[in-house]
Design a protein around this motif. Structure first.
Motif, PDB file in Angstrom:
ATOM      1  N   ALA A   1      44.631  58.508  32.567  1.00  0.00           N
ATOM      2  CA  ALA A   1      43.445  58.583  33.709  1.00  0.00           C
ATOM      3  C   ALA A   1      42.205  59.285  32.726  1.00  0.00           C
ATOM      4  CB  ALA A   1      43.778  59.759  34.474  1.00  0.00           C
ATOM      5  N   GLN A   2      42.391  59.957  31.797  1.00  0.00           N
ATOM      6  CA  GLN A   2      41.329  60.298  31.296  1.00  0.00           C
ATOM      7  C   GLN A   2      40.689  59.233  30.142  1.00  0.00           C
ATOM      8  OE1 GLN A   2      42.854  63.770  28.963  1.00  0.00           O
ATOM      9  NE2 GLN A   2      42.344  65.110  30.751  1.00  0.00           N
ATOM     10  N   ALA A   3      41.741  58.597  29.596  1.00  0.00           N
ATOM     11  CA  ALA A   3      41.112  57.387  28.766  1.00  0.00           C
ATOM     12  C   ALA A   3      40.192  56.281  29.766  1.00  0.00           C
ATOM     13  CB  ALA A   3      42.290  56.657  28.226  1.00  0.00           C
ATOM     14  N   ALA A   4      41.004  56.213  31.010  1.00  0.00           N
ATOM     15  CA  ALA A   4      40.210  55.296  31.759  1.00  0.00           C
ATOM     16  C   ALA A   4      38.964  55.863  32.300  1.00  0.00           C
ATOM     17  CB  ALA A   4      41.158  54.931  33.083  1.00  0.00           C
ATOM     18  N   THR A   5      38.775  57.099  32.423  1.00  0.00           N
ATOM     19  CA  THR A   5      37.535  57.912  33.053  1.00  0.00           C
ATOM     20  C   THR A   5      36.501  57.556  31.788  1.00  0.00           C
ATOM     21  OG1 THR A   5      38.525  59.185  34.277  1.00  0.00           O
ATOM     22  CG2 THR A   5      36.574  59.749  33.689  1.00  0.00           C
ATOM     23  N   ARG A   6      36.703  57.914  30.461  1.00  0.00           N
ATOM     24  CA  ARG A   6      35.981  57.595  29.297  1.00  0.00           C
ATOM     25  C   ARG A   6      35.659  56.229  29.279  1.00  0.00           C
ATOM     26  NH1 ARG A   6      39.716  61.157  26.922  1.00  0.00           N
ATOM     27  NH2 ARG A   6      40.740  59.673  26.045  1.00  0.00           N
ATOM     28  N   ALA A   7      36.498  55.243  29.587  1.00  0.00           N
ATOM     29  CA  ALA A   7      36.038  53.631  29.341  1.00  0.00           C
ATOM     30  C   ALA A   7      35.042  53.447  30.336  1.00  0.00           C
ATOM     31  CB  ALA A   7      37.481  52.966  29.526  1.00  0.00           C
TER      32      ALA A   7
ATOM     33  N   GLU B   1      32.889  54.788  37.709  1.00  0.00           N
ATOM     34  CA  GLU B   1      33.155  55.911  36.952  1.00  0.00           C
ATOM     35  C   GLU B   1      33.593  56.851  38.184  1.00  0.00           C
ATOM     36  OE1 GLU B   1      30.947  59.464  34.263  1.00  0.00           O
ATOM     37  OE2 GLU B   1      29.770  57.537  34.745  1.00  0.00           O
ATOM     38  N   THR B   2      32.912  57.027  39.287  1.00  0.00           N
ATOM     39  CA  THR B   2      33.284  58.052  40.274  1.00  0.00           C
ATOM     40  C   THR B   2      34.796  57.654  40.664  1.00  0.00           C
ATOM     41  OG1 THR B   2      30.752  58.076  40.965  1.00  0.00           O
ATOM     42  CG2 THR B   2      32.754  58.682  42.459  1.00  0.00           C
ATOM     43  N   LYS B   3      35.121  56.517  40.809  1.00  0.00           N
ATOM     44  CA  LYS B   3      36.508  56.153  41.295  1.00  0.00           C
ATOM     45  C   LYS B   3      37.365  56.568  40.285  1.00  0.00           C
ATOM     46  CE  LYS B   3      35.224  52.101  44.069  1.00  0.00           C
ATOM     47  NZ  LYS B   3      35.514  50.709  44.144  1.00  0.00           N
ATOM     48  N   ALA B   4      37.112  56.496  39.096  1.00  0.00           N
ATOM     49  CA  ALA B   4      37.883  56.707  37.830  1.00  0.00           C
ATOM     50  C   ALA B   4      38.248  58.424  37.943  1.00  0.00           C
ATOM     51  CB  ALA B   4      37.324  56.339  36.675  1.00  0.00           C
ATOM     52  N   ARG B   5      37.325  59.034  38.190  1.00  0.00           N
ATOM     53  CA  ARG B   5      37.237  60.800  38.195  1.00  0.00           C
ATOM     54  C   ARG B   5      38.036  61.106  39.438  1.00  0.00           C
ATOM     55  NH1 ARG B   5      34.498  62.891  34.354  1.00  0.00           N
ATOM     56  NH2 ARG B   5      32.495  61.494  33.479  1.00  0.00           N
TER      57      ARG B   5
END
Length: 449
Positions: A174-180, A195-199
Motif C-alpha cells: 500500500a505504501q508503494a502504491a501511495t508513492r506511485a 493519491e487520496t484514494k491510495a492514502r
C-alpha cells in the motif's frame, strides 16, 4: 483362672495405643507420598525465549498444565480410597464394673471383633477399584484433551503469525502504491484524487495490521496458558503453516470410537455402579460380632476361704434384619446402574455425531485449502503482479491495481482461514477420540504437499 485374667486385660488395654500408632504411621505414609508425587509430576517448566516448536509446546503442556495435575491428584485420592476400602473393622474394648462395694464387686473386660459376612469387604474394594479405573481414564482423557488443545493453539499462533506477515506485506504494498500515485500526481498524469484514494486504502490496511498484531498476542497468551504461564516468553513458533492435517480413514475412526475417552468413562461408570449394587446386596447379610473376655467375680461363701475368682467370657452377637433389610438402598443402586447404562448409550450416540461433524469440517477445510492453493492463489498473484507493473508504467488505473491487490489478500486470508479450520477440526477429533501418546495422530499428521 487367675493367669487368664491378667494377660487378657493387658492385651485389651494395650491394643488401642498399638492400633493408633499403626493407623498414624499408615496415614502419614499414605497421605504424604501423593503430595510429593503430585509435586514431582507438575514442576514449573522453563519456557524458551526464542522460537518454539510443536514438540516443545506439547512437552511443556503435558508437564505443567494445572488441569492435568488436578486429574493426577484425583487418581492418587482413589488409590488411597482402595486402601481404606480394604480395612478391617476395628475391635472394641468393653469394661464393666458391677457393684461398687469391694467385696461384692464384679469386673468384666471384654474384647469384641466384628466379622463382616457376605463379601462386603471385597465388594467395597471392587467398587473403589472401579473408581480408580475411572480416575485413570479421566487422566488419560485429560492428557489427550491437553495435547489436542496445545496442537490447536500452536497452529493458531502459526496462522496468526502468517496473517501478521501478510498484513505487513499489505502495508508495504500500500505504501508503494501511495508513492506511485503521488509520483503520477506530481507528474500531472492523474488527478490528486488518485493519491487520496491510495492514502485511504493504506490507512485501512494499517488498521488490519494492528488487528493482526492483537490476534497474535492473544494466540500466544492462550498457548502459554496451557503450561500455566500468563506472560509468554517465546517470540514466535516454528512450523510450516501450509501443511494440512491428513484426514483419517473411516476404519481408523471406527476403531478409535470404541475406546474414546467419553465412552470409556461411561463404560467404567457402569462397572462402578454394578459394583456398588453388589455391595448393597452384600449389606443385606448381617455381620456377627465375636467377643472374648475375662470376668473377675467374688467367691461364694466357703469357697477358697472367700477369695475372688476369674471366669472366661465368650460371646456372639448377630443382628436380626427384621425392620431394615437394606431394600431401599439395593433398589437405588440397581436404578443407578441402569441409569449408567443409559448414559453409556447416550454418550456413544453423541460421540458418533460429534466425530462425524468434526470429520466433515476437516474434509471441507482440507478441500477448500487445496482448491485455493491450487487454483485461486496462483491466478491472484499473477493478476496482482501484472496490475502493479502496469500501474507503474501507466497502463492501468489505480483502482485496477487496488482491486487486484485486494483480491490477492482476500484469497490469502481465505487460505489461512481454511488452514486454521482444518487444524481446529483435527484437534477436535483428537480430543474426542483420544490421543495422549504422540505429538500427532492419524487425524493430525502433517501431510506434505
Amino acid at each position: 483362672m487367675r493367669t487368664l485374667f491378667v494377660p487378657l486385660a493387658v492385651l485389651a488395654m494395650a491394643a488401642p495405643p498399638a492400633f493408633s500408632q499403626v493407623a498414624q504411621a499408615s496415614a502419614g505414609a499414605l497421605y504424604s507420598q501423593p503430595a510429593q508425587s503430585g509435586a514431582a509430576n507438575a514442576p514449573r517448566v522453563q519456557e524458551p525465549a526464542g522460537p518454539l516448536t510443536l514438540r516443545s509446546a506439547v512437552a511443556m503442556a503435558m508437564q505443567a498444565n494445572p488441569g492435568l495435575s488436578s486429574a493426577l491428584r484425583e487418581q492418587e485420592a482413589t488409590e488411597a480410597a482402595i486402601v481404606q476400602a480394604g480395612a478391617w473393622p476395628d475391635p472394641t474394648l468393653d469394661a464393666q464394673l458391677e457393684d461398687l462395694r469391694r467385696d461384692n464387686r464384679t469386673t468384666t473386660l471384654q474384647l469384641s471383633q466384628p466379622i463382616e459376612l457376605g463379601g462386603k469387604r471385597s465388594a467395597r474394594v471392587t467398587a473403589a477399584e472401579r473408581a480408580r479405573d475411572q480416575a485413570a481414564s479421566a487422566l488419560a482423557g485429560r492428557r489427550a484433551e491437553i495435547r489436542a488443545a496445545t496442537v490447536t493453539a500452536f497452529f493458531d499462533v502459526l496462522t496468526a503469525q502468517e496473517r501478521l506477515r501478510l498484513a505487513q506485506d499489505s502495508v508495504g504494498l500500500a505504501q508503494a502504491a501511495t508513492r506511485a500515485a503521488a509520483n503520477r500526481v506530481a507528474a500531472g498524469k492523474v488527478s490528486p484524487l488518485e493519491e487520496t484514494k491510495a492514502r485511504v486504502a493504506e490507512a485501512g490496511i494499517r488498521v488490519e495490521l494492528m488487528q493482526a498484531e492483537g490476534t497474535l498476542r492473544s494466540a500466544r497468551q492462550q498457548l502459554a496458558a496451557l503450561w500455566g504461564n500468563p506472560s509468554p516468553r517465546f517470540t514466535q513458533v516454528d512450523g510450516a503453516v501450509d501443511q494440512l492435517p491428513a484426514t483419517a480413514s473411516a476404519q481408523d475412526i471406527a476403531n478409535r470410537l470404541v475406546d474414546a475417552p467419553v465412552v470409556r468413562q461411561a463404560r467404567l461408570e457402569v462397572e462402578r455402579r454394578k459394583a456398588l449394587a453388589d455391595l448393597e446386596r452384600a449389606r443385606r447379610i448381617p455381620d456377627v460380632t465375636v467377643s472374648l473376655g475375662a470376668k473377675r467375680v467374688p467367691a461364694s461363701e466357703g469357697e477358697n476361704g472367700g477369695s475372688r475368682r476369674n471366669q472366661v467370657v465368650l460371646g456372639l452377637s448377630v443382628p436380626l434384619p427384621i425392620f431394615d433389610t437394606n431394600r431401599g438402598n439395593v433398589a437405588e443402586a440397581l436404578s443407578r446402574e441402569e441409569k449408567a447404562r443409559d448414559d453409556l448409550a447416550a454418550a456413544e450416540l453423541q460421540l458418533g455425531t460429534d466425530v462425524a461433524q468434526a470429520t466433515e469440517r476437516l474434509r471441507s477445510a482440507h478441500a477448500t485449502a487445496e482448491t485455493l492453493q491450487r487454483d485461486a492463489l496462483p491466478g491472484a498473484e499473477s493478476a496482482y503482479k501484472a496490475a502493479t507493473k502496469g500501474f507503474e508504467l501507466g497502463k492501468f488505473s489505480f483502482l485496477e491495481a487496488l482491486d487486484a491487490q485486494r483480491t490477492l489478500f482476500q484469497v490469502r486470508a481465505q487460505y489461512l482461514l481454511a488452514l486454521a479450520d482444518a487444524h481446529r477440526a483435527a484437534g477436535e477429533l483428537d480430543r474426542l477420540l483420544g490421543n495422549e501418546g504422540g505429538e500427532t495422530s492419524p487425524a493430525t499428521a502433517p501431510a506434505t504437499r
